[in-house]
Scaffold this motif. Sequence first.
Motif, PDB file in Angstrom:
ATOM      1  N   GLY A   1     -17.994  36.718  38.483  1.00 42.59           N
ATOM      2  CA  GLY A   1     -18.953  37.729  38.047  1.00 42.59           C
ATOM      3  C   GLY A   1     -20.425  37.383  38.166  1.00 42.59           C
ATOM      4  N   GLY A   2     -20.772  36.172  38.530  1.00 44.88           N
ATOM      5  CA  GLY A   2     -22.181  35.829  38.710  1.00 44.88           C
ATOM      6  C   GLY A   2     -23.006  35.908  37.440  1.00 44.88           C
ATOM      7  N   ASN A   3     -22.450  35.451  36.332  1.00 44.23           N
ATOM      8  CA  ASN A   3     -23.177  35.470  35.076  1.00 44.23           C
ATOM      9  C   ASN A   3     -23.761  34.101  34.785  1.00 44.23           C
ATOM     10  OD1 ASN A   3     -22.336  38.133  34.688  1.00 44.23           O
ATOM     11  ND2 ASN A   3     -20.454  37.461  33.697  1.00 44.23           N
ATOM     12  N   LEU A   4     -24.967  34.079  34.258  1.00 44.60           N
ATOM     13  CA  LEU A   4     -25.658  32.839  33.918  1.00 44.60           C
ATOM     14  C   LEU A   4     -25.926  32.850  32.416  1.00 44.60           C
ATOM     15  CD1 LEU A   4     -27.229  30.258  34.823  1.00 44.60           C
ATOM     16  CD2 LEU A   4     -29.218  31.732  35.073  1.00 44.60           C
ATOM     17  N   TYR A   5     -25.453  31.834  31.731  1.00 41.85           N
ATOM     18  CA  TYR A   5     -25.650  31.715  30.295  1.00 41.85           C
ATOM     19  C   TYR A   5     -26.546  30.511  30.013  1.00 41.85           C
ATOM     20  CZ  TYR A   5     -21.694  34.891  29.777  1.00 41.85           C
ATOM     21  OH  TYR A   5     -20.849  35.976  29.854  1.00 41.85           O
ATOM     22  N   ARG A   6     -27.315  30.596  28.948  1.00 43.90           N
ATOM     23  CA  ARG A   6     -28.100  29.460  28.475  1.00 43.90           C
ATOM     24  C   ARG A   6     -27.804  29.302  26.988  1.00 43.90           C
ATOM     25  NH1 ARG A   6     -31.507  32.115  31.966  1.00 43.90           N
ATOM     26  NH2 ARG A   6     -32.259  30.873  33.693  1.00 43.90           N
ATOM     27  N   ALA A   7     -27.355  28.123  26.597  1.00 43.23           N
ATOM     28  CA  ALA A   7     -27.078  27.828  25.189  1.00 43.23           C
ATOM     29  C   ALA A   7     -28.234  26.999  24.641  1.00 43.23           C
ATOM     30  CB  ALA A   7     -25.772  27.064  25.060  1.00 43.23           C
ATOM     31  N   TYR A   8     -28.593  27.244  23.390  1.00 47.51           N
ATOM     32  CA  TYR A   8     -29.732  26.570  22.762  1.00 47.51           C
ATOM     33  C   TYR A   8     -29.275  25.877  21.494  1.00 47.51           C
ATOM     34  CZ  TYR A   8     -32.425  29.709  25.736  1.00 47.51           C
ATOM     35  OH  TYR A   8     -32.939  30.373  26.815  1.00 47.51           O
ATOM     36  N   SER A   9     -29.798  24.678  21.272  1.00 45.07           N
ATOM     37  CA  SER A   9     -29.589  24.005  19.990  1.00 45.07           C
ATOM     38  C   SER A   9     -30.872  23.281  19.611  1.00 45.07           C
ATOM     39  CB  SER A   9     -28.391  23.051  20.041  1.00 45.07           C
ATOM     40  OG  SER A   9     -28.527  22.127  21.082  1.00 45.07           O
ATOM     41  N   PHE A  10     -31.072  23.140  18.306  1.00 45.45           N
ATOM     42  CA  PHE A  10     -32.332  22.644  17.757  1.00 45.45           C
ATOM     43  C   PHE A  10     -32.041  21.482  16.818  1.00 45.45           C
ATOM     44  CE2 PHE A  10     -32.555  27.075  18.775  1.00 45.45           C
ATOM     45  CZ  PHE A  10     -33.744  27.190  19.467  1.00 45.45           C
ATOM     46  N   TYR A  11     -32.865  20.425  16.920  1.00 46.00           N
ATOM     47  CA  TYR A  11     -32.654  19.217  16.130  1.00 46.00           C
ATOM     48  C   TYR A  11     -33.979  18.706  15.576  1.00 46.00           C
ATOM     49  CZ  TYR A  11     -28.302  19.333  18.721  1.00 46.00           C
ATOM     50  OH  TYR A  11     -27.109  19.746  19.268  1.00 46.00           O
ATOM     51  N   LEU A  12     -33.964  18.324  14.298  1.00 46.88           N
ATOM     52  CA  LEU A  12     -35.116  17.672  13.692  1.00 46.88           C
ATOM     53  C   LEU A  12     -34.958  16.171  13.884  1.00 46.88           C
ATOM     54  CD1 LEU A  12     -35.355  19.495  10.242  1.00 46.88           C
ATOM     55  CD2 LEU A  12     -36.731  19.915  12.274  1.00 46.88           C
ATOM     56  N   ARG A  13     -36.080  15.496  14.134  1.00 49.25           N
ATOM     57  CA  ARG A  13     -36.068  14.030  14.196  1.00 49.25           C
ATOM     58  C   ARG A  13     -36.643  13.502  12.891  1.00 49.25           C
ATOM     59  NH1 ARG A  13     -38.322  11.511  19.555  1.00 49.25           N
ATOM     60  NH2 ARG A  13     -40.192  11.731  18.330  1.00 49.25           N
ATOM     61  N   THR A  14     -35.964  12.534  12.312  1.00 49.96           N
ATOM     62  CA  THR A  14     -36.478  11.910  11.098  1.00 49.96           C
ATOM     63  C   THR A  14     -37.278  10.673  11.483  1.00 49.96           C
ATOM     64  OG1 THR A  14     -34.602  10.433  10.737  1.00 49.96           O
ATOM     65  CG2 THR A  14     -34.414  12.677   9.849  1.00 49.96           C
ATOM     66  N   ASN A  15     -38.038  10.149  10.521  1.00 48.39           N
ATOM     67  CA  ASN A  15     -38.817   8.941  10.816  1.00 48.39           C
ATOM     68  C   ASN A  15     -37.917   7.722  10.985  1.00 48.39           C
ATOM     69  OD1 ASN A  15     -38.096   8.685   8.167  1.00 48.39           O
ATOM     70  ND2 ASN A  15     -40.172   8.584   7.357  1.00 48.39           N
ATOM     71  N   LYS A  16     -36.617   7.840  10.683  1.00 47.42           N
ATOM     72  CA  LYS A  16     -35.654   6.761  10.903  1.00 47.42           C
ATOM     73  C   LYS A  16     -34.916   6.921  12.225  1.00 47.42           C
ATOM     74  CE  LYS A  16     -34.984   5.914   6.035  1.00 47.42           C
ATOM     75  NZ  LYS A  16     -34.063   5.851   4.913  1.00 47.42           N
ATOM     76  N   GLY A  17     -35.294   7.938  13.007  1.00 51.39           N
ATOM     77  CA  GLY A  17     -34.676   8.151  14.310  1.00 51.39           C
ATOM     78  C   GLY A  17     -33.389   8.954  14.276  1.00 51.39           C
ATOM     79  N   ILE A  18     -33.047   9.505  13.129  1.00 54.50           N
ATOM     80  CA  ILE A  18     -31.819  10.294  12.997  1.00 54.50           C
ATOM     81  C   ILE A  18     -32.110  11.727  13.433  1.00 54.50           C
ATOM     82  CG2 ILE A  18     -30.139  11.203  11.335  1.00 54.50           C
ATOM     83  CD1 ILE A  18     -30.689   8.663   9.660  1.00 54.50           C
ATOM     84  N   LEU A  19     -31.165  12.340  14.149  1.00 51.96           N
ATOM     85  CA  LEU A  19     -31.280  13.740  14.540  1.00 51.96           C
ATOM     86  C   LEU A  19     -30.495  14.604  13.562  1.00 51.96           C
ATOM     87  CD1 LEU A  19     -30.797  13.637  18.417  1.00 51.96           C
ATOM     88  CD2 LEU A  19     -32.912  13.827  17.133  1.00 51.96           C
ATOM     89  N   LEU A  20     -31.148  15.640  13.055  1.00 52.62           N
ATOM     90  CA  LEU A  20     -30.502  16.584  12.155  1.00 52.62           C
ATOM     91  C   LEU A  20     -30.405  17.937  12.855  1.00 52.62           C
ATOM     92  CD1 LEU A  20     -32.489  15.771   8.894  1.00 52.62           C
ATOM     93  CD2 LEU A  20     -30.229  14.919   9.535  1.00 52.62           C
ATOM     94  N   TYR A  21     -29.205  18.449  12.974  1.00 58.59           N
ATOM     95  CA  TYR A  21     -28.981  19.757  13.593  1.00 58.59           C
ATOM     96  C   TYR A  21     -29.594  20.847  12.704  1.00 58.59           C
ATOM     97  CZ  TYR A  21     -26.412  23.905  15.100  1.00 58.59           C
ATOM     98  OH  TYR A  21     -26.069  25.162  15.516  1.00 58.59           O
ATOM     99  N   ILE A  22     -30.276  21.825  13.315  1.00 57.18           N
ATOM    100  CA  ILE A  22     -30.837  22.955  12.580  1.00 57.18           C
ATOM    101  C   ILE A  22     -29.942  24.169  12.827  1.00 57.18           C
ATOM    102  CG2 ILE A  22     -32.832  24.439  12.195  1.00 57.18           C
ATOM    103  CD1 ILE A  22     -34.553  22.329  13.593  1.00 57.18           C
ATOM    104  N   PRO A  23     -29.190  24.598  11.812  1.00 54.03           N
ATOM    105  CA  PRO A  23     -28.373  25.798  11.995  1.00 54.03           C
ATOM    106  C   PRO A  23     -29.242  27.054  11.996  1.00 54.03           C
ATOM    107  CG  PRO A  23     -28.045  24.887   9.798  1.00 54.03           C
ATOM    108  CD  PRO A  23     -28.985  23.970  10.523  1.00 54.03           C
ATOM    109  N   ILE A  24     -28.701  28.116  12.549  1.00 59.60           N
ATOM    110  CA  ILE A  24     -29.362  29.419  12.558  1.00 59.60           C
ATOM    111  C   ILE A  24     -28.482  30.348  11.734  1.00 59.60           C
ATOM    112  CG2 ILE A  24     -30.207  31.310  13.985  1.00 59.60           C
ATOM    113  CD1 ILE A  24     -30.396  29.198  16.279  1.00 59.60           C
TER     114      ILE A  24
END
Length: 191
Positions: free
Chosen positions: A60-83
Amino acid sequence: MRRVKILIILAVVFYIFLWSVGWAGEKKIIKFKEGISYLDIDNDGMKDIIINAQFVTPFGGNLYRAYSFYLRTNKGILLYIPIQQNKGSEAVIYTFSKFGGCGGELTNISGLRMIKIGEETYLIFTEKNCGSFEKLFNGKCKFKVDIYKYDSEDKVFVNYKTTVINELYCDANEIFIYKTQYILNLLKEGK
């Protein structure tokens, strides 16, 4: 001395006018690039991470783009940001494009931008709102606009406002070209 006071009063009145029409304060409208972007979402001075990954359906020639967002802490940990769509449910944000259609080479059925106004961060998701499947690809339609606002206390994007643009457009990018001021006014109005 009197001229200085008059100039100060005029400057304050002018600034208030600009603020009232939405021109004061720093505004950024961000279109996400492919791959990984670094942007301060929560205004803590650290660049957070946004991942924009695309995939093509084998049919079908469909193009999808998925997005995800992450906060960085000062300790280098990534926290997922839900919507948050509604209480207790999470929105999955991906955009959808179709090769061909009324947009020419590529028709964007939905689109996503981030708007930063001062200390506030918003996600703007637009999606074609047609009555028929055929019109979805080949015709002009209304667009639904979902606005999510970043909540720094809960570290989540919350559903802030939803509206429908009744003017007819073919491509989601047209909303960000022709209806930007309308969207900014929605943000300024509040919930």
